[in-house]
Design an enzyme around this catalytic site. Sequence first.
Site, PDB file in Angstrom:
ATOM      1  N   TYR A   1      -8.465 -34.239  -3.960  1.00 38.86           N
ATOM      2  CA  TYR A   1      -8.073 -35.446  -4.919  1.00 38.86           C
ATOM      3  C   TYR A   1      -8.334 -35.305  -6.443  1.00 38.86           C
ATOM      4  O   TYR A   1      -7.861 -36.065  -6.917  1.00 38.86           O
ATOM      5  CB  TYR A   1      -8.479 -36.570  -4.253  1.00 38.86           C
ATOM      6  CG  TYR A   1      -8.089 -37.177  -2.781  1.00 38.86           C
ATOM      7  CD1 TYR A   1      -6.783 -37.144  -2.570  1.00 38.86           C
ATOM      8  CD2 TYR A   1      -9.079 -37.067  -1.916  1.00 38.86           C
ATOM      9  CE1 TYR A   1      -6.372 -37.389  -1.233  1.00 38.86           C
ATOM     10  CE2 TYR A   1      -8.660 -37.462  -0.714  1.00 38.86           C
ATOM     11  CZ  TYR A   1      -7.555 -37.596  -0.079  1.00 38.86           C
ATOM     12  OH  TYR A   1      -7.076 -37.817   1.209  1.00 38.86           O
TER      13      TYR A   1
ATOM     14  N   ASN B   1       0.364 -46.271  -4.965  1.00 37.81           N
ATOM     15  CA  ASN B   1      -0.390 -45.442  -4.067  1.00 37.81           C
ATOM     16  C   ASN B   1      -0.978 -46.147  -2.733  1.00 37.81           C
ATOM     17  O   ASN B   1      -2.124 -46.733  -2.837  1.00 37.81           O
ATOM     18  CB  ASN B   1      -1.396 -44.560  -4.727  1.00 37.81           C
ATOM     19  CG  ASN B   1      -2.083 -43.533  -3.782  1.00 37.81           C
ATOM     20  OD1 ASN B   1      -2.037 -43.530  -2.507  1.00 37.81           O
ATOM     21  ND2 ASN B   1      -2.656 -42.530  -4.570  1.00 37.81           N
TER      22      ASN B   1
ATOM     23  N   ASP C   1       6.936 -54.448   4.421  1.00 33.14           N
ATOM     24  CA  ASP C   1       7.726 -55.689   4.403  1.00 33.14           C
ATOM     25  C   ASP C   1       7.505 -56.338   3.149  1.00 33.14           C
ATOM     26  O   ASP C   1       8.578 -57.068   2.578  1.00 33.14           O
ATOM     27  CB  ASP C   1       7.423 -56.456   5.531  1.00 33.14           C
ATOM     28  CG  ASP C   1       7.928 -56.041   7.148  1.00 33.14           C
ATOM     29  OD1 ASP C   1       8.632 -55.183   6.972  1.00 33.14           O
ATOM     30  OD2 ASP C   1       7.445 -56.517   7.977  1.00 33.14           O
TER      31      ASP C   1
ATOM     32  N   HIS D   1       1.364 -40.247  -4.632  1.00 33.42           N
ATOM     33  CA  HIS D   1       0.101 -39.568  -3.807  1.00 33.42           C
ATOM     34  C   HIS D   1      -0.512 -38.421  -4.515  1.00 33.42           C
ATOM     35  O   HIS D   1       0.063 -37.847  -5.211  1.00 33.42           O
ATOM     36  CB  HIS D   1       0.486 -38.882  -2.251  1.00 33.42           C
ATOM     37  CG  HIS D   1       1.281 -40.029  -1.728  1.00 33.42           C
ATOM     38  ND1 HIS D   1       0.326 -41.211  -0.809  1.00 33.42           N
ATOM     39  CD2 HIS D   1       2.450 -40.327  -1.417  1.00 33.42           C
ATOM     40  CE1 HIS D   1       1.104 -41.598  -0.232  1.00 33.42           C
ATOM     41  NE2 HIS D   1       2.337 -41.305  -0.515  1.00 33.42           N
ATOM     42  N   LEU D   2      -1.769 -38.523  -4.662  1.00 37.71           N
ATOM     43  CA  LEU D   2      -2.537 -37.423  -5.455  1.00 37.71           C
ATOM     44  C   LEU D   2      -2.540 -35.959  -4.818  1.00 37.71           C
ATOM     45  O   LEU D   2      -2.448 -35.125  -5.390  1.00 37.71           O
ATOM     46  CB  LEU D   2      -4.185 -37.805  -5.482  1.00 37.71           C
ATOM     47  CG  LEU D   2      -4.359 -39.131  -6.166  1.00 37.71           C
ATOM     48  CD1 LEU D   2      -5.734 -39.683  -5.680  1.00 37.71           C
ATOM     49  CD2 LEU D   2      -4.218 -39.092  -7.457  1.00 37.71           C
ATOM     50  N   SER D   3      -2.637 -35.997  -3.469  1.00 37.02           N
ATOM     51  CA  SER D   3      -2.448 -34.658  -2.773  1.00 37.02           C
ATOM     52  C   SER D   3      -0.929 -34.451  -2.185  1.00 37.02           C
ATOM     53  O   SER D   3      -0.345 -35.486  -2.211  1.00 37.02           O
ATOM     54  CB  SER D   3      -3.470 -34.861  -1.394  1.00 37.02           C
ATOM     55  OG  SER D   3      -2.673 -35.566  -0.609  1.00 37.02           O
TER      56      SER D   3
ATOM     57  N   ARG E   1      -0.491 -37.452   8.075  1.00 43.33           N
ATOM     58  CA  ARG E   1      -0.358 -37.824   6.828  1.00 43.33           C
ATOM     59  C   ARG E   1       1.156 -37.430   6.269  1.00 43.33           C
ATOM     60  O   ARG E   1       1.607 -37.958   5.255  1.00 43.33           O
ATOM     61  CB  ARG E   1      -1.116 -37.012   5.820  1.00 43.33           C
ATOM     62  CG  ARG E   1      -2.644 -37.352   6.000  1.00 43.33           C
ATOM     63  CD  ARG E   1      -3.608 -36.672   5.350  1.00 43.33           C
ATOM     64  NE  ARG E   1      -4.952 -36.727   5.704  1.00 43.33           N
ATOM     65  CZ  ARG E   1      -5.884 -37.572   5.531  1.00 43.33           C
ATOM     66  NH1 ARG E   1      -5.385 -39.153   4.744  1.00 43.33           N
ATOM     67  NH2 ARG E   1      -6.991 -37.768   5.718  1.00 43.33           N
TER      68      ARG E   1
END
Length: 146
Positions: free
Chosen positions: A23, A75, A88, A101-103, A112
């Site tokens: 990350y 995120n 929702d 997303h960081l990764s 994931r």
Amino acid sequence: MVVIRVFNGPNLNLLGQREPAQYGQRSLQAIMQELEQFADSCGVELDHLQTNSEGALVDAIQQAGEDEVDYIIINPAGYTHTSVAIRDALLAVEIPFVEVHLSAVSAREPFRQITYFSDIAIGVISGFRGESYLLALQAILNRIEP
């Protein structure tokens, strides 16, 4: 003035400490400070929230709808793969959003690679660590420029 809210999910308060190889070494505070400076230089109002609570994220998304926020950058972190409630809420408020997303989630474990948000997002940015937020903001700015 365009108003953008940034929502960060669970464990992102540990950025810089938690799995830095995955990350990055920068804290969420440092990333958000850079994002706020960029937004300010572009004449955009930006604020952010990090919470480890799914219910707090749902409440904040609903509040964004009441506040007539123009765009969301989110995120969802671990909730990416599990939260129908957050999905929702995003559908209910009808605010365009970018999933961040960081990764590079598509290159990680199979669980994931499942996201409850990408099909309803205006875009997904993944794999650029803290710069993912700047790229999301730039994408939004590109949408609003004439």
